[in-house]
Design an enzyme around this catalytic site. Structure first.
Site, PDB file in Angstrom:
ATOM      1  N   GLU A  69     -52.642  -1.429 110.556  1.00 31.78           N
ATOM      2  CA  GLU A  69     -52.105  -1.370 111.912  1.00 31.78           C
ATOM      3  C   GLU A  69     -51.994   0.088 112.335  1.00 31.78           C
ATOM      4  O   GLU A  69     -51.329   0.886 111.670  1.00 31.78           O
ATOM      5  CB  GLU A  69     -50.748  -2.056 112.019  1.00 31.78           C
ATOM      6  N   ASP A 121     -52.328  11.382 111.793  1.00 35.45           N
ATOM      7  CA  ASP A 121     -53.316  11.060 112.819  1.00 35.45           C
ATOM      8  C   ASP A 121     -54.229   9.958 112.290  1.00 35.45           C
ATOM      9  O   ASP A 121     -54.833  10.095 111.228  1.00 35.45           O
ATOM     10  CB  ASP A 121     -54.120  12.329 113.133  1.00 35.45           C
ATOM     11  N   ASP A 144     -50.957   3.603 123.738  1.00 35.27           N
ATOM     12  CA  ASP A 144     -50.693   4.360 124.959  1.00 35.27           C
ATOM     13  C   ASP A 144     -51.857   4.153 125.932  1.00 35.27           C
ATOM     14  O   ASP A 144     -53.001   4.454 125.602  1.00 35.27           O
ATOM     15  CB  ASP A 144     -50.547   5.846 124.620  1.00 35.27           C
ATOM     16  N   ASP A 180     -50.778  -4.450 127.571  1.00 35.21           N
ATOM     17  CA  ASP A 180     -50.190  -5.047 128.772  1.00 35.21           C
ATOM     18  C   ASP A 180     -50.649  -4.298 130.028  1.00 35.21           C
ATOM     19  O   ASP A 180     -50.061  -4.464 131.095  1.00 35.21           O
ATOM     20  CB  ASP A 180     -48.664  -5.082 128.677  1.00 35.21           C
ATOM     21  N   THR A 217     -43.042  -8.720 120.965  1.00 36.61           N
ATOM     22  CA  THR A 217     -42.030  -7.667 120.977  1.00 36.61           C
ATOM     23  C   THR A 217     -41.008  -7.951 122.078  1.00 36.61           C
ATOM     24  O   THR A 217     -41.270  -8.715 123.012  1.00 36.61           O
ATOM     25  CB  THR A 217     -42.677  -6.298 121.244  1.00 36.61           C
ATOM     26  N   LYS A 218     -39.851  -7.312 121.965  1.00 33.36           N
ATOM     27  CA  LYS A 218     -38.839  -7.445 123.016  1.00 33.36           C
ATOM     28  C   LYS A 218     -39.395  -6.948 124.346  1.00 33.36           C
ATOM     29  O   LYS A 218     -39.166  -7.543 125.400  1.00 33.36           O
ATOM     30  CB  LYS A 218     -37.580  -6.651 122.642  1.00 33.36           C
ATOM     31  N   PHE A 219     -40.134  -5.858 124.289  1.00 33.54           N
ATOM     32  CA  PHE A 219     -40.742  -5.291 125.488  1.00 33.54           C
ATOM     33  C   PHE A 219     -41.702  -6.294 126.119  1.00 33.54           C
ATOM     34  O   PHE A 219     -41.728  -6.473 127.342  1.00 33.54           O
ATOM     35  CB  PHE A 219     -41.485  -4.004 125.122  1.00 33.54           C
ATOM     36  N   GLU A 220     -42.476  -6.966 125.273  1.00 34.89           N
ATOM     37  CA  GLU A 220     -43.442  -7.949 125.763  1.00 34.89           C
ATOM     38  C   GLU A 220     -42.740  -9.130 126.423  1.00 34.89           C
ATOM     39  O   GLU A 220     -43.148  -9.602 127.484  1.00 34.89           O
ATOM     40  CB  GLU A 220     -44.302  -8.427 124.589  1.00 34.89           C
TER      41      GLU A 220
END
Length: 245
Positions: A69, A121, A144, A180, A217-220
């Site tokens: 990941e 990186d 990002d 998203d 995710t919570k954001f999702e």
């Protein structure tokens, strides 16, 4: 301005060309818990570029399919997926140190041991540490988007990067992306579709429903509540395909 077409060409000529990075390394401020988790667990689960080319069977003490990941954030998906798939091994890469600390805290709390992490990186890890044909899956969730057009070149999903991923993934292995940002999803789809050694696993030729093994995710969930979309892409490698050009 360099006259070399690539960093590889420059290296062959004994020159160094600074490459475009897809991230800004932010150390941030560690909480006490995160710092303690790193100090306590890093000797066991931490990997660095100094490790060089890895023997993954030795790293994990067994032969098992390996998922990588890239950009695991605070580590929620990495830890949950590792906990839910003890028959697999997981490697995570994250440049944000508090994210590394949060991931280690969550893994310790969940009793997860089938994972290792890099605070490096991703491109350098792939080039220096990951053997060719060694990965079963590479996943990049919500990278990002660099939404300003002048910054699109910084998006991690680019043709040369995808070629590097394919080099490291076994034949029949999978690249799984999620975003998203619809514009980034379209960009990802175009880049992956243009690679002849990849086959889209979508029955409709574009996106797949969220696989059950990818945690929300919570954001999702918040975004979905506001009507925001999420796009998942899954492509399988087929290295016997002929490269064009």
């Amino acid at each position: 301005m360099s006259h070399f077409k690539s960093a590889e060409e420059a290296a062959a000529a004994g020159k160094y060309v600074r490459t475009v990075r897809s991230f800004v390394k932010r150390e941030g401020r560690l909480t006490k818990g995160q710092a303690a988790a790193i100090e306590r667990l890093w000797p066991t689960v931490g990997l660095t570029l100094e490790n060089g080319r890895l023997d993954l069977a030795m790293v994990f003490g067994r032969e098992a399919p390996v998922t990588l990941e890239i950009g695991f954030g605070m580590g929620h998906s990495l830890v949950e997926m590792a906990a839910n798939a003890p028959e697999r091994d997981f490697i995570g890469i994250e440049v944000h140190e508090p994210g590394v600390g949060a991931c280690l805290m969550a893994a310790e709390e969940a009793g997860v041991e089938n994972f290792r992490v890099f605070h490096e990186d991703a491109v350098e890890v792939l080039k220096q540490c990951i053997p060719d044909n060694s990965l079963n899956c590479v996943q990049i969730f919500f990278p990002d988007p660099w939404h300003k057009k002048r910054h699109h070149k910084r998006r991690i999903v680019q043709p040369e990067f995808v070629k590097l991923l394919i080099q490291k993934i076994e034949t029949g292995g999978v690249i799984h992306l999620a975003t998203d940002w619809e514009n980034y999803a379209e960009h990802m789809l175009e880049v992956l579709n243009d690679e002849p050694r990849l086959t889209n696993l979508s029955s409709s030729g574009d996106y797949v429903p969220r696989p059950e093994n990818r945690p929300k995710t919570k954001f999702e969930r918040r975004g979905e509540g506001k009507g925001h979309g999420v796009w998942d892409l899954q492509f399988k490698t087929n290295k016997s395909a002929t490269l064009l050009g």
